[in-house]
Design a protein around this motif. Sequence first.
Motif, PDB file in Angstrom:
ATOM      1  N   THR A  24      -6.299   7.458   4.741  1.00 30.30           N
ATOM      2  CA  THR A  24      -6.399   7.203   3.306  1.00 30.30           C
ATOM      3  C   THR A  24      -7.186   8.303   2.605  1.00 30.30           C
ATOM      4  O   THR A  24      -6.843   8.696   1.483  1.00 30.30           O
ATOM      5  N   ARG A  42       0.845  -1.205   0.000  1.00 35.09           N
ATOM      6  CA  ARG A  42       0.000   0.000   0.000  1.00 35.09           C
ATOM      7  C   ARG A  42       0.882   1.258   0.000  1.00 35.09           C
ATOM      8  O   ARG A  42       0.632   2.203  -0.733  1.00 35.09           O
ATOM      9  N   GLU A  43       1.923   1.249   0.813  1.00 32.90           N
ATOM     10  CA  GLU A  43       2.843   2.393   0.860  1.00 32.90           C
ATOM     11  C   GLU A  43       3.594   2.550  -0.458  1.00 32.90           C
ATOM     12  O   GLU A  43       3.860   3.667  -0.898  1.00 32.90           O
ATOM     13  N   ARG A  90      -4.929  11.305   2.024  1.00 34.43           N
ATOM     14  CA  ARG A  90      -3.999  10.991   0.943  1.00 34.43           C
ATOM     15  C   ARG A  90      -4.706  11.012  -0.406  1.00 34.43           C
ATOM     16  O   ARG A  90      -4.149  11.452  -1.405  1.00 34.43           O
ATOM     17  N   GLY A  91      -5.923  10.527  -0.435  1.00 34.65           N
ATOM     18  CA  GLY A  91      -6.712  10.538  -1.662  1.00 34.65           C
ATOM     19  C   GLY A  91      -6.962  11.956  -2.154  1.00 34.65           C
ATOM     20  O   GLY A  91      -6.888  12.229  -3.357  1.00 34.65           O
ATOM     21  N   TYR A 129       4.235  13.056  -0.183  1.00 31.42           N
ATOM     22  CA  TYR A 129       4.154  11.694   0.346  1.00 31.42           C
ATOM     23  C   TYR A 129       4.605  11.658   1.808  1.00 31.42           C
ATOM     24  O   TYR A 129       3.939  11.091   2.662  1.00 31.42           O
ATOM     25  N   ALA A 173      -3.714  13.161  -3.545  1.00 27.30           N
ATOM     26  CA  ALA A 173      -3.484  12.500  -4.832  1.00 27.30           C
ATOM     27  C   ALA A 173      -4.380  13.122  -5.907  1.00 27.30           C
ATOM     28  O   ALA A 173      -3.948  13.335  -7.046  1.00 27.30           O
ATOM     29  N   TRP A 184       1.231   4.306  -2.857  1.00 25.49           N
ATOM     30  CA  TRP A 184       1.145   5.736  -2.562  1.00 25.49           C
ATOM     31  C   TRP A 184       2.427   6.466  -2.978  1.00 25.49           C
ATOM     32  O   TRP A 184       2.375   7.545  -3.557  1.00 25.49           O
ATOM     33  N   THR A 239       2.173  13.282   4.249  1.00 29.24           N
ATOM     34  CA  THR A 239       0.875  12.601   4.369  1.00 29.24           C
ATOM     35  C   THR A 239       1.054  11.135   4.770  1.00 29.24           C
ATOM     36  O   THR A 239       0.086  10.380   4.767  1.00 29.24           O
ATOM     37  N   LYS A 240       2.260  10.755   5.115  1.00 31.05           N
ATOM     38  CA  LYS A 240       2.581   9.365   5.441  1.00 31.05           C
ATOM     39  C   LYS A 240       1.714   8.820   6.565  1.00 31.05           C
ATOM     40  O   LYS A 240       1.233   7.694   6.507  1.00 31.05           O
TER      41      LYS A 240
END
Length: 185
Positions: free
Chosen positions: A61, A4-5, A64-65, A53, A68, A8, A56-57
Amino acid sequence: MNKREQVWLGIFLVIPLITAKAFADAFAPDEKMGFLYDILFGFVGVLLGYAVYYFTKEAKTKVRGVFAGLVIIIFILSIAFSTNSNAYPQTCQVCGYKAIEKNDPVCGHCFEEISEERMKEKGYNRIAELVYARQLYVFYQDSVEQVDFYKPEVSEDGYEKDKQWKPIIDKEDLLDLRNGIKAEK
């Protein structure tokens, strides 16, 4: 780093890299410099992507979305920007008409070529000096008072004047040239 990471990280690195490439293509003055611009803009794009990145680590989600999504929107806008800036015909720096076609550096209206090679050939140190000299040549008339840098809006050959173009010279430069020519006679 789990899968998953990795996904991202890929999103936040690859999209800015592609975006940076589009900007580099838009800003590179010629093909020779294009590679250097690609590297410079790509490096900045990857740094910015990694910064997003990294910050927002620890975020959820959804956050992060959203980031993105913003990165993707910037990507789409940059592609649109780079497409418009490379559109042809391009504006001639000398006469201001949109009369430079792809793969032909010579203006279709005033038949001037503005390039590094031409600049060196004519003995100038800067492109601006070449443009200045060529504008004096193109716009010179005996009746300087009648010179209008912005008319006609469409040339006899059908080339459109770029409304955002501005000449380097002014009427006083043309008067100085005319007075210099008269003094020589």
